[in-house]
Design a protein around this motif. Structure first.
Motif, PDB file in Angstrom:
ATOM      1  N   THR A  19       0.852  -1.200   0.000  1.00  0.00           N
ATOM      2  CA  THR A  19       0.000   0.000   0.000  1.00  0.00           C
ATOM      3  C   THR A  19       0.888   1.250   0.000  1.00  0.00           C
ATOM      4  O   THR A  19       0.578   2.240  -0.662  1.00  0.00           O
ATOM      5  N   LYS A  20       2.004   1.169   0.716  1.00  0.00           N
ATOM      6  CA  LYS A  20       2.919   2.318   0.790  1.00  0.00           C
ATOM      7  C   LYS A  20       3.473   2.654  -0.603  1.00  0.00           C
ATOM      8  O   LYS A  20       3.535   3.815  -1.001  1.00  0.00           O
ATOM      9  N   ASP A  37      -4.595  -1.705   5.418  1.00  0.00           N
ATOM     10  CA  ASP A  37      -3.633  -1.670   6.522  1.00  0.00           C
ATOM     11  C   ASP A  37      -4.351  -1.814   7.865  1.00  0.00           C
ATOM     12  O   ASP A  37      -3.833  -2.442   8.793  1.00  0.00           O
ATOM     13  N   TYR A  38      -5.540  -1.230   7.936  1.00  0.00           N
ATOM     14  CA  TYR A  38      -6.306  -1.316   9.184  1.00  0.00           C
ATOM     15  C   TYR A  38      -6.617  -2.780   9.545  1.00  0.00           C
ATOM     16  O   TYR A  38      -6.330  -3.237  10.653  1.00  0.00           O
ATOM     17  N   TRP A  39      -7.152  -3.522   8.561  1.00  0.00           N
ATOM     18  CA  TRP A  39      -7.493  -4.921   8.859  1.00  0.00           C
ATOM     19  C   TRP A  39      -6.235  -5.725   9.189  1.00  0.00           C
ATOM     20  O   TRP A  39      -6.255  -6.617  10.047  1.00  0.00           O
ATOM     21  N   ALA A  57      -7.307 -11.243   6.611  1.00  0.00           N
ATOM     22  CA  ALA A  57      -7.733 -10.123   7.464  1.00  0.00           C
ATOM     23  C   ALA A  57      -8.858  -9.351   6.788  1.00  0.00           C
ATOM     24  O   ALA A  57      -9.930  -9.158   7.378  1.00  0.00           O
ATOM     25  N   SER A  58      -8.648  -8.922   5.535  1.00  0.00           N
ATOM     26  CA  SER A  58      -9.702  -8.178   4.830  1.00  0.00           C
ATOM     27  C   SER A  58     -10.940  -9.037   4.681  1.00  0.00           C
ATOM     28  O   SER A  58     -12.064  -8.546   4.746  1.00  0.00           O
ATOM     29  N   PHE A  68       1.408   4.289   7.019  1.00  0.00           N
ATOM     30  CA  PHE A  68       1.491   5.247   8.127  1.00  0.00           C
ATOM     31  C   PHE A  68       2.205   4.593   9.301  1.00  0.00           C
ATOM     32  O   PHE A  68       2.358   3.373   9.341  1.00  0.00           O
ATOM     33  N   SER A  69       2.590   5.443  10.274  1.00  0.00           N
ATOM     34  CA  SER A  69       3.289   4.867  11.428  1.00  0.00           C
ATOM     35  C   SER A  69       2.288   4.404  12.499  1.00  0.00           C
ATOM     36  O   SER A  69       2.695   3.925  13.552  1.00  0.00           O
TER      37      SER A  69
END
Ligand SMILES: Cc1cc2nc3c(=O)[nH]c(=O)nc-3n(C[C@H](O)[C@H](O)[C@H](O)COP(=O)(O)OP(=O)(O)OC[C@H]3O[C@@H](n4cnc5c(N)ncnc54)[C@H](O)[C@@H]3O)c2cc1C
Length: 372
Positions: A56-57, A84-86, A177-178, A350-351
């Motif tokens: 994703t980055k 990234d959240y999942w 995860a997703s 993101f961090s």
């Protein structure tokens, strides 16, 4: 990809150069306007992100490098952030995501999947067509995934897990995860309500005009709805992973070893290191997360982007027992907990790390790192 919907154009090349072209062609403004329609300008990048070919980055960096502003790209970046959240939830909760995470699914009548749903014979034209195409393309539009999950869990009253495994099995972008957490989102296990959609909603986003189906009802009728007859018949799908045959491996004991797997097929990972490169296909992994022939072939084809990649079918410990491996490198992932060696961090946009009960709490923090 053109916004005129033509499913025959939904295809997933495996050559790295074509994957990069796909990243280049993202149009974030059209995406934001049209993404909810099955004909929308979605990116079709998920199979490459899920398989760890690109991160994703990387996609975010390319987008900004190509002159797209953060403001115009916000919707697209937000969708990437869901991924990234999942993954962060998976890292934090581990195997707990295999079961109802925050609330037990209510009104469950079976732990199977609707037979007519998997046959594409629900009578809802948009869904039946999408399911038939799914077996050919290995892809479903996000909205269709939500409709299928809602029909399965909230109208057919199946527990989410078996239907989720069926979908994962056929998806080229299978990401547990997703997948598991989106199914749970629809079934009301990781938020406070269930997701439902009626025929009017499906017609709007799938360009159909159907009426008189079991979904052609007002929203307040869903809470008292019984299982539609067409969804009554259920079964346990047979989900067996067709593992390839083991070929002989050439091993240089003077070199370190990089371990690739179903979630890491990045051709640029330590690209300048002289190493033994092994694609590890652990039977125990695929027994827990089964995939079909199309997904297996797609993974092996993506592996051809990695120089000298050799396939080992067996467990991590068997690999170590059979070959004189000294130094092992692998990327961090929740499915790798049994690996030993030098674990490296994955790329994130993101961090922000850790468990957030809601995506929007996570996103609020992430947004602060974007330069508007
Ligand atoms: C029931 C259900 C099951 C799902 N199972 C999977 C799965 O196994 N693997 C998978 O990759 N995605 C899954 N998704 C999420 C989403 O449907 C796909 O990531 C998206 O449709 C992929 O198409 P795209 O690349 O064209 O997406 P785009 O709309 O172009 O989005 C760009 C990228 O953002 C990410 N993204 C977009 N939407 C989501 C989302 N809702 N959740 C997580 N990431 C997202 C993906 O990496 C995607 O490639 C599921 C969603 C639902 C509702």
């Amino acid at each position: 990809m053109a916004s005129n919907y033509d499913v025959t154009k939904v295809h997933f090349p495996s050559a790295y150069s074509e994957i990069l072209q796909r990243v280049e062609s993202i149009d974030p403004s059209t995406y934001a306007r049209t993404r909810n329609y099955i004909s929308g300008a979605v990116s079709y990048l998920s199979p490459y992100i899920s398989r760890g070919v690109i991160s994703t980055k990387f996609v975010l960096q390319q987008l900004l490098q190509n002159g797209h502003s953060v403001k115009k790209s916000e919707k697209f970046i937000q969708e990437l952030a869901w991924r990234d959240y999942w993954q962060q939830v998976w890292m934090a909760k581990g195997n707990a995501i295999d079961n109802d995470l925050r609330h037990l699914q209510t009104d469950v009548q079976n732990h199977e999947i609707s037979t007519n749903l998997v046959k594409g014979e629900t009578g809802i034209k948009a869904i039946d067509r999408a399911v038939a195409q799914f077996y050919d393309t290995g892809y479903l539009h996000n909205h269709v995934r939500m409709y299928i999950a809602a029909i399965s869990c909230n109208m057919g009253k199946s527990h989410w897990k078996i239907p989720a495994q069926w979908m994962y099995y056929h998806l080229l972008d299978g990401d547990w995860a997703s997948n598991a957490l989106s199914w749970q989102w629809v079934a009301g296990c990781n938020r406070n309500k269930k997701y439902v959609a009626n025929q009017e909603n499906i017609n709007k986003y799938c360009h159909t005009t159907q009426q008189g189906t079991f979904l052609d009802i007002p929203y307040d009728a869903f809470s008292t709805m019984g299982i539609p007859e067409v969804l009554d018949d259920t079964h346990l799908p047979e989900l067996i992973t067709p593992l390839p045959e083991q070929k002989e491996i050439k091993f240089d004991k003077a070199l370190p070893t990089q371990i690739y797997n179903y979630y890491n097929l990045d051709p640029n990972w330590k690209g300048d290191l002289s190493a033994n490169r092994i694609l590890l296909l652990e039977p125990s992994h695929f027994a827990k997360y089964p995939i079909g022939q199309k997904s297996m072939d797609f993974m092996l084809a993506l592996g051809e982007n990695i120089e000298n990649l050799q396939v080992f079918v067996g467990e991590f410990d068997e690999l170590l027992a059979q070959y004189p491996i000294s130094e092992v490198y692998f990327n961090e992932h929740p499915t790798n907990k049994n690996y030993r060696g030098k674990e490296e961090a994955r790329d994130w946009m993101f961090s922000v790390t850790g468990y957030f009960p809601s995506f929007f709490a996570f996103w609020k923090k992430c947004k602060k790192e974007l330069n508007y």
